[in-house]
Design a protein around this motif. Structure first.
Motif, mmCIF file in Angstrom:
data_model
loop_
_atom_site.group_PDB
_atom_site.id
_atom_site.type_symbol
_atom_site.label_atom_id
_atom_site.label_comp_id
_atom_site.label_asym_id
_atom_site.label_seq_id
_atom_site.Cartn_x
_atom_site.Cartn_y
_atom_site.Cartn_z
ATOM 1 N N CYS A 184 96.340 19.059 47.625
ATOM 2 C CA CYS A 184 95.170 18.892 46.666
ATOM 3 C C CYS A 184 95.881 18.238 45.559
ATOM 4 C CB CYS A 184 94.815 20.432 45.954
ATOM 5 S SG CYS A 184 94.297 21.431 47.527
ATOM 6 N N PRO A 185 95.537 17.036 45.507
ATOM 7 C CA PRO A 185 96.358 16.016 44.292
ATOM 8 C C PRO A 185 95.461 15.914 43.242
ATOM 9 C CG PRO A 185 95.972 14.706 46.476
ATOM 10 C CD PRO A 185 95.249 15.954 46.549
ATOM 11 N N GLY A 186 95.689 15.814 42.046
ATOM 12 C CA GLY A 186 95.240 15.516 40.757
ATOM 13 C C GLY A 186 94.849 13.726 40.860
ATOM 14 N N TYR A 187 94.676 13.320 39.821
ATOM 15 C CA TYR A 187 94.348 11.703 39.835
ATOM 16 C C TYR A 187 95.550 10.987 40.298
ATOM 17 C CZ TYR A 187 90.165 12.790 37.744
ATOM 18 O OH TYR A 187 88.695 12.836 37.420
ATOM 19 N N VAL A 188 95.413 10.329 41.445
ATOM 20 C CA VAL A 188 96.549 9.490 41.975
ATOM 21 C C VAL A 188 96.195 7.901 41.781
ATOM 22 C CG1 VAL A 188 97.797 8.897 44.059
ATOM 23 C CG2 VAL A 188 96.689 11.058 43.946
ATOM 24 N N TRP A 189 97.107 7.178 41.662
ATOM 25 C CA TRP A 189 96.653 5.693 41.234
ATOM 26 C C TRP A 189 96.379 4.953 42.578
ATOM 27 C CZ3 TRP A 189 94.715 3.966 37.157
ATOM 28 C CH2 TRP A 189 94.464 2.519 36.993
ATOM 29 N N THR A 190 95.322 4.858 42.912
ATOM 30 C CA THR A 190 94.839 4.210 44.193
ATOM 31 C C THR A 190 93.459 3.469 43.687
ATOM 32 O OG1 THR A 190 93.260 6.008 44.921
ATOM 33 C CG2 THR A 190 95.525 6.118 45.640
ATOM 34 N N PRO A 191 93.028 2.871 44.884
ATOM 35 C CA PRO A 191 91.716 1.819 44.767
ATOM 36 C C PRO A 191 90.794 2.849 44.462
ATOM 37 C CG PRO A 191 93.177 0.898 46.497
ATOM 38 C CD PRO A 191 93.930 2.122 46.153
ATOM 39 N N LEU A 192 90.501 4.040 45.046
ATOM 40 C CA LEU A 192 89.553 4.922 44.839
ATOM 41 C C LEU A 192 89.449 5.334 43.167
ATOM 42 C CD1 LEU A 192 88.499 7.972 47.012
ATOM 43 C CD2 LEU A 192 88.877 8.535 44.599
ATOM 44 N N VAL A 193 90.707 5.795 42.562
ATOM 45 C CA VAL A 193 90.379 5.924 41.266
ATOM 46 C C VAL A 193 90.114 4.835 40.431
ATOM 47 C CG1 VAL A 193 92.159 6.625 39.607
ATOM 48 C CG2 VAL A 193 91.853 7.918 41.373
ATOM 49 N N GLU A 194 90.674 3.624 40.868
ATOM 50 C CA GLU A 194 90.448 2.601 40.114
ATOM 51 C C GLU A 194 88.879 2.156 39.976
ATOM 52 O OE1 GLU A 194 92.805 -1.037 40.413
ATOM 53 O OE2 GLU A 194 94.220 0.387 41.549
ATOM 54 N N ASN A 195 88.113 2.305 41.188
ATOM 55 C CA ASN A 195 86.790 2.115 41.011
ATOM 56 C C ASN A 195 86.001 3.206 40.316
ATOM 57 O OD1 ASN A 195 86.882 -0.082 42.876
ATOM 58 N ND2 ASN A 195 86.808 1.028 44.783
ATOM 59 N N GLN A 196 86.471 4.385 40.293
ATOM 60 C CA GLN A 196 85.947 5.702 39.628
ATOM 61 C C GLN A 196 85.992 5.249 38.122
ATOM 62 O OE1 GLN A 196 87.264 9.357 41.601
ATOM 63 N NE2 GLN A 196 87.018 10.439 39.559
ATOM 64 N N ILE A 197 86.997 4.703 37.853
ATOM 65 C CA ILE A 197 87.129 4.523 36.440
ATOM 66 C C ILE A 197 85.883 3.889 35.917
ATOM 67 C CG2 ILE A 197 88.546 3.425 34.517
ATOM 68 C CD1 ILE A 197 90.937 4.216 36.144
ATOM 69 N N VAL A 198 85.641 2.952 36.637
ATOM 70 C CA VAL A 198 84.304 1.909 36.423
ATOM 71 C C VAL A 198 83.144 2.688 36.445
ATOM 72 C CG1 VAL A 198 83.413 -0.238 37.009
ATOM 73 C CG2 VAL A 198 85.645 0.058 37.397
ATOM 74 N N ASP A 199 83.081 3.676 37.565
ATOM 75 C CA ASP A 199 81.689 4.464 37.669
ATOM 76 C C ASP A 199 81.613 5.252 36.544
ATOM 77 O OD1 ASP A 199 81.143 2.917 40.201
ATOM 78 O OD2 ASP A 199 81.957 4.495 41.315
ATOM 79 N N THR A 200 82.852 6.157 36.275
ATOM 80 C CA THR A 200 82.533 7.258 35.127
ATOM 81 C C THR A 200 82.304 6.535 33.868
ATOM 82 O OG1 THR A 200 84.217 8.311 36.763
ATOM 83 C CG2 THR A 200 83.906 9.235 34.342
ATOM 84 N N ALA A 201 82.950 5.283 33.657
ATOM 85 C CA ALA A 201 82.575 4.614 32.171
ATOM 86 C C ALA A 201 81.075 4.700 32.108
ATOM 87 C CB ALA A 201 83.516 3.442 32.156
#
Ligand code: NAD
Length: 260
Positions: A184-201
């Protein structure tokens, strides 16, 4: 692990899956890659990993929304390697929206890829593991298997579901030298998280820097994104003989997030 095993990792053309595939290959295990992407780039990845680590690396393009293709992924792994020893269910996607605006097709897709595909792979891989008298199943869940966040209804539901599947499978095969655990990871620096930053913003109406600082790393007491290499090493340990009594465990690797 005393000898070379056959490992199939779903969603291993990118991010955490690729990190785990590389970590297992570095220990001498043969790898079945899976995931989406440009065929030329995937072939480069496959041949590069094979020559870097001196192991056999194959690729199967099964779509994790398609039970027939998932069945073929496991069968093909058995055909090329003679066994399916390590199964890592990692493929996953994210979609962020308030629940009343959540598109039904995104709900269905996340449940299929992030949760139901884990059932299909396990269903087909267990007979190989039982025959060999050894097996390791690792499901990539998330801190969201233990905690919720707003706007992630499908993802949080799928990851909580994986926790239940992990415990159930672990109990069913506990006496057969097969373990089943969830990382159960927290936030891992991957393409999924990079895209999520844009969506969440966009969804929250804040800047990308504010998403990183005030949404993501706010949850993570260490204030650091986790690296894929750390998860790779964790997976290697769970596949070792030293971890044979760790099973049915929902294992956080989230910088202290769920300690709160
Ligand atoms: P990523 O986007 O970098 O990689 C996802 C992988 O899944 C890719 O290889 C992609 O091709 C594959 N994939 C997507 N849809 C697919 C489909 N229909 N069929 C087959 N493969 C498909 O993402 P990541 O961050 O490496 O995430 C990997 C896993 O880790 C996911 O299950 C995710 O939920 C989980 N996770 C990620 C984080 C994080 O912060 N990155 C945190 C906790 C959990």
């Amino acid at each position: 692990m005393s000898q070379s095993k056959a490992a199939v990792i779903t969603g291993s053309t990118s991010g955490i899956g690729l990190g785990m595939a590389r970590a297992l290959a570095a220990k001498g295990h043969n790898i079945m890659l899976n995931g989406l992407g440009d065929p030329g780039e995937i072939e480069q990845l496959r041949s590069g990993m094979a020559s870097e680590f001196g192991v056999a690396v194959h690729y199967h393009g099964a779509d994790m929304t398609r039970p027939d293709e998932i069945a073929d992924l496991i069968a093909e792994t058995g055909r090329v390697f003679g066994s399916v020893d390590i199964l890592i269910n990692n493929a996953g996607i994210q979609y962020v929206a308030p629940v009343e605006e959540f598109p039904v097709e995104q709900w269905d897709r996340i449940i299929a890829i992030n949760m139901t595909s884990n059932f299909h792979t396990i269903h087909h891989a267990l007979p190989y593991m039982k025959r060999a008298g050894w097996g390791r199943i690792i499901n990539l869940a998330s801190a969201h298997a233990l905690r919720a966040s707003p706007f992630k209804a499908a993802y949080v539901t799928a990851k909580h579901g994986i926790a239940g599947l992990t415990k159930t499978v672990a109990l069913e095969v506990a006496e057969q030298n097969i373990t089943c655990n969830a990382i159960c990871p927290g936030y891992v620096w991957t393409p999924l998280v990079e895209n999520q930053i844009v969506d969440t913003a966009r969804t929250r109406g804040i800047s990308e820097e504010e998403v990183k600082r005030d949404v993501m790393l706010l949850a993570q007491p260490t204030k650091q994104f986790i690296r894929v290499e750390e998860i790779g090493e964790f997976a290697v340990f769970l596949c070792s003989d030293a971890a044979k009594n760790i099973t049915g465990a929902i294992l956080p690797m989230e910088g202290g997030w769920t300690a709160k």
